[in-house]
Design a protein around this motif. Structure first.
Motif, short mmCIF file in Angstrom:
data_model
loop_
_atom_site.label_atom_id
_atom_site.label_comp_id
_atom_site.label_asym_id
_atom_site.label_seq_id
_atom_site.Cartn_x
_atom_site.Cartn_y
_atom_site.Cartn_z
N ARG A 264 0.85 -1.20 0.00
CA ARG A 264 0.00 0.00 0.00
C ARG A 264 0.88 1.25 0.00
O ARG A 264 2.09 1.19 0.25
N SER B 223 -1.60 6.27 2.11
CA SER B 223 -2.68 5.55 2.78
C SER B 223 -2.38 5.38 4.26
O SER B 223 -3.29 5.47 5.10
N ARG C 267 -4.61 7.21 7.31
CA ARG C 267 -5.24 6.42 8.37
C ARG C 267 -4.75 6.81 9.75
O ARG C 267 -5.51 6.83 10.72
N GLY D 253 -9.43 0.07 5.36
CA GLY D 253 -8.87 0.51 4.07
C GLY D 253 -8.59 -0.62 3.10
O GLY D 253 -8.08 -0.41 2.01
#
Length: 221
Positions: free
Chosen positions: A160, A164, A168, A220
Motif C-alpha cells: 500500500r 494511505s 489512516r 482501508g
C-alpha cells in the motif's frame, strides 16, 4: 565562524571548548570572572566580563561580526533578552537560548528564537529510561513536543502507499529505511516488505499511530 556565548557555566564552558577545539573564534561572556576558569588554560578564545544583555558588553565580544550566538546562562530572562538583542538589534542569523521553563520556551519559539528547554528535555529522557515503553523513539525535539518513532508495520500494509498510512494514522512519515539505506518517503511510494517506517508524532498521538500501524487496516482494505 565567530560565536558569542553568554554564560560560562558547565554548558557554556563545554560548548566554548568544543567550538574552540574545532578552530572557531569564540567569545564568552559572564558576569563572574571566576567562571572563566572552567575554560582551561588551552582555551584560545576571548573572555568578556559583564552582563550578557548589555550592548557594550556584546559589542566587546564581537557581536557585530558574530555568525552565531548562544545564551546559556542560568537565568531565563537574561537568556531571552540577550538572544533577542543578538537577533533583532545586531542581526545575528543563528541564535539559540537555553530556557528552564518549558512554557516560556514555547512562547519564544513563536518569536523565532530556537530554545532548548533543558529541564523538560532531561526529565523526559530520564523518564523513558526509568519507565521503558514499547516505543521505538529515535528523535525528540528540544521542546520535547515532537518525536520520531519507528512504527512496525502489520503485513497487510505491505503493497500500500505511504499516503494511505498517513491518511489512516493522521501522522506524517518522516523517512523510510530500505535495504539499510534511508530515503525520504513520497506519498505515492509503495511500502515494501522489510521497510522500516519512521513517523512524526506527539505524546498525544503516538499511541493511536502505533496501534494503527501494527494492526491490519480492515477499513482501508
Amino acid at each position: 565562524m565567530h560565536v558569542v556565548i553568554m554564560g560560562c557555566g558547565r554548558l557554556g564552558s563545554t560548548l566554548a571548548q568544543k567550538l574552540d577545539a574545532q578552530g572557531h573564534q569564540v567569545a564568552v561572556i559572564d558576569r563572574d570572572a571566576e567562571a572563566f576558569r572552567r575554560l582551561g588554560a588551552d582555551f584560545g578564545g576571548v573572555t568578556v566580563n559583564g552582563i550578557g544583555f548589555d550592548r557594550g558588553v556584546l559589542v566587546a565580544a564581537g557581536i557585530e561580526r558574530a555568525d552565531a550566538f548562544a545564551a546559556v546562562s542560568s537565568g531565563d530572562n537574561s537568556n531571552i533578552i540577550s538572544a533577542r538583542l543578538a537577533r533583532e538589534t545586531f542581526g545575528v542569523s543563528r541564535v539559540v537560548a537555553r530556557i528552564y521553563d518549558s512554557r516560556r520556551a514555547q512562547v519564544y519559539e513563536r518569536l523565532g528564537i530556537p530554545t532548548i528547554a533543558t529541564i523538560r528535555w532531561a526529565a523526559d529522557r530520564m523518564f523513558r529510561f526509568l519507565v521503558p515503553e514499547d516505543r521505538y523513539e529515535v528523535f525528540r525535539d528540544p521542546t520535547s513536543v515532537v518525536s520520531i518513532v519507528e512504527a512496525p508495520l502489520h503485513r497487510d500494509w505491505i503493497g500500500r502507499t505511504v499516503k494511505s498510512l498517513e491518511d489512516r494514522t493522521g501522522a506524517r512519515v518522516a523517512y523510510l529505511t530500505r535495504f539499510g539505506m534511508g530515503l525520504l518517503a513520497q506519498p505515492s511510494g509503495v511500502l515494501q516488505d522489510g521497510d522500516q517506517v519512521f513517523m512524526l508524532v506527539t505524546d498525544e498521538t503516538v499511541g493511536k499511530v502505533l496501534d494503527i500501524a501494527e494492526r491490519a487496516d480492515k477499513e482501508g482494505l
